[in-house]
Design an enzyme around this catalytic site. Structure first.
Site, PDB file in Angstrom:
ATOM      1  N   LYS A  86       0.805  -1.218   0.000  1.00 22.11           N
ATOM      2  CA  LYS A  86       0.000   0.000   0.000  1.00 22.11           C
ATOM      3  C   LYS A  86       0.839   1.270   0.000  1.00 22.11           C
ATOM      4  CE  LYS A  86      -3.331  -0.824  -0.599  1.00 22.11           C
ATOM      5  NZ  LYS A  86      -3.755  -1.311  -1.953  1.00 22.11           N
ATOM      6  N   CYS A  87       1.902   1.248  -0.800  1.00 23.67           N
ATOM      7  CA  CYS A  87       2.772   2.429  -0.915  1.00 23.67           C
ATOM      8  C   CYS A  87       2.934   2.886  -2.368  1.00 23.67           C
ATOM      9  CB  CYS A  87       4.149   2.133  -0.318  1.00 23.67           C
ATOM     10  SG  CYS A  87       4.261   2.402   1.461  1.00 23.67           S
ATOM     11  N   GLY A  88       2.074   2.449  -3.252  1.00 23.21           N
ATOM     12  CA  GLY A  88       2.201   2.828  -4.655  1.00 23.21           C
ATOM     13  C   GLY A  88       2.741   1.708  -5.520  1.00 23.21           C
ATOM     14  N   THR A  89       2.631   0.472  -5.041  1.00 23.05           N
ATOM     15  CA  THR A  89       3.161  -0.682  -5.765  1.00 23.05           C
ATOM     16  C   THR A  89       2.532  -0.840  -7.135  1.00 23.05           C
ATOM     17  OG1 THR A  89       3.393  -1.780  -3.615  1.00 23.05           O
ATOM     18  CG2 THR A  89       3.643  -3.139  -5.584  1.00 23.05           C
ATOM     19  N   THR A  90       1.219  -0.743  -7.218  1.00 16.50           N
ATOM     20  CA  THR A  90       0.518  -0.920  -8.492  1.00 16.50           C
ATOM     21  C   THR A  90       0.968   0.114  -9.511  1.00 16.50           C
ATOM     22  OG1 THR A  90      -1.413  -1.759  -7.277  1.00 16.50           O
ATOM     23  CG2 THR A  90      -1.760  -1.105  -9.567  1.00 16.50           C
ATOM     24  N   HIS A 158       7.726  -7.617  -1.695  1.00 13.61           N
ATOM     25  CA  HIS A 158       7.423  -6.817  -0.503  1.00 13.61           C
ATOM     26  C   HIS A 158       8.401  -7.145   0.625  1.00 13.61           C
ATOM     27  CE1 HIS A 158       3.992  -4.772  -1.980  1.00 13.61           C
ATOM     28  NE2 HIS A 158       3.111  -5.736  -1.848  1.00 13.61           N
ATOM     29  N   ARG A 180       5.821   5.596   0.979  1.00 11.73           N
ATOM     30  CA  ARG A 180       4.709   6.540   1.082  1.00 11.73           C
ATOM     31  C   ARG A 180       4.664   7.137   2.477  1.00 11.73           C
ATOM     32  NH1 ARG A 180      -1.436   4.573  -0.475  1.00 11.73           N
ATOM     33  NH2 ARG A 180      -2.317   6.622  -1.000  1.00 11.73           N
ATOM     34  N   GLY A 315      -5.762   6.698  -4.532  1.00 12.99           N
ATOM     35  CA  GLY A 315      -4.448   7.053  -5.037  1.00 12.99           C
ATOM     36  C   GLY A 315      -4.023   8.468  -4.689  1.00 12.99           C
TER      37      GLY A 315
END
Length: 347
Positions: A86-90, A158, A180, A315
């Site tokens: 949940k830090c901008g991986t996608t 991760h 993030r 986002g």
């Protein structure tokens, strides 16, 4: 029906000797997880176990992290995209894939509908090693043979820097790490976990409970602070091999950071490409607005069955201010100040 993601070719039959050796490794890893590692109740409804100071979801990771350390043989040309969840991986996966494959899959508006990112979720195009490639609980005892993949290979993880296979550092593989703001990470993780719990018919977790677990380091791949600090220190010690990115800065100046990423992974844009608008085309292709509205990301599922829409919420930067109390914000600031004192790291 769309074809399988490119990495699927690495699941091929092995010799009996190779299969037996793989099975010995997995059996040993399972015994370690089952008998020697600390465990506690996880937020997704599955137990989590602590390995080398960090927490893994047994339902998602299985023995993947341990098996990865034994199996993986890095190449100098490998590109590894790293992050805590949940830090901008996608976002990072989409950008890196589009950059590396822009010759075979042009990002131009006219051809975007045929682009792999319009057919697959980016988590299928850039597989997480300890999740998909080395977790035989997920793959039905299929063991991946990554040696048959052409270079440069693009993977994600991760896992914390200190737990990566030794071959990654020894080979000179390049790592792009994205992090993030602590508070935004917490809120994004909380929403994501509740999405998973809802799909599993579980009651949502209250924010207060998620906050307490996060501060204790028991979020997915936590503690957050140690995870981020490990890659930060590595980027200072080995800047030619580790690129440290901040999600908020990428959102503010996407073109600048996309060019940085391309240069770092050895796929620099030519002056002609920049003049033709290829940088802007990739940014538009990989934008939150575009990806979140694609059919595959609205209705499909990835890897282990997590709905693709769970990876797309807002986002935005600073959304945590709409959820956290002033006391929570102050406590997170104090922990961050203490954990990162003297490191030079700020988010």
């Amino acid at each position: 029906m769309a074809p399988n993601p490119p990495y699927k070719i690495c699941f091929v039959p092995k010799s009996r000797e190779e299969e037996e050796e793989d099975e010995k490794i997995y059996k040993r890893c399972k015994e370690i997880v089952a008998t020697t590692l600390p465990t506690t109740k996880g937020r997704s409804g599955k137990p989590i176990y602590q390995y080398q100071g960090f927490w893994y979801d047994s339902g998602v990771h299985g023995v993947g992290p341990l098996a990865l350390q034994e199996h993986f043989k890095a190449r100098p040309s490998d590109i590894l995209l790293a992050s805590i969840p949940k830090c901008g991986t996608t976002c990072l996966k989409s950008l890196a894939f589009a950059v590396m494959n822009r010759k075979s899959h042009p990002p131009s508006v006219q051809l975007q509908q045929q682009h792999p990112l319009h057919i697959f979720n980016s988590h299928d195009l850039v597989p997480r090693m300890e999740w998909i490639l080395y977790n035989n609980n997920l793959n039905g005892d299929r063991i991946s043979n990554l040696d048959i993949l052409p270079s440069p290979r693009l993977f994600s993880t991760h896992m914390p820097y200190t737990s990566l296979p030794q071959s990654v550092a020894l080979s000179g593989s390049r790592i792009v790490y994205i992090c993030r703001n602590t508070k935004d990470n917490l809120i994004s993780w909380w929403h994501f976990i509740n999405k998973i719990r809802s799909n599993n018919s579980l009651e949502p977790i209250k924010l207060e409970e998620a906050f307490e677990m996060f501060c204790k380091g028991k979020s997915s791949l936590g503690p957050f602070w140690e995870h981020v600090l490990g890659y930060w220190k590595a980027s200072l010690e080995r800047p030619q091999n580790v690129l440290f990115l901040k999600y908020g800065e990428m959102v503010a100046e996407p073109a600048l950071h996309l060019i940085r990423i391309a240069e770092f992974i050895g796929c620099s844009f030519s002056l002609m490409e920049e003049k033709q608008g290829v940088v802007d085309q990739i940014i538009k292709l990989c934008s939150f607005e575009n990806l979140s509205n694609l059919e595959v990301n609205k209705t499909g599922t990835c890897g282990i069955g997590i709905p693709n829409n769970a990876f797309f919420r807002q986002g935005k930067v600073g959304d945590s201010a709409n959820y956290l109390t002033s006391e929570m914000l102050e406590q997170l600031d104090q922990i961050t100040k203490q954990k990162w004192h003297g490191s030079g790291l700020t988010l």
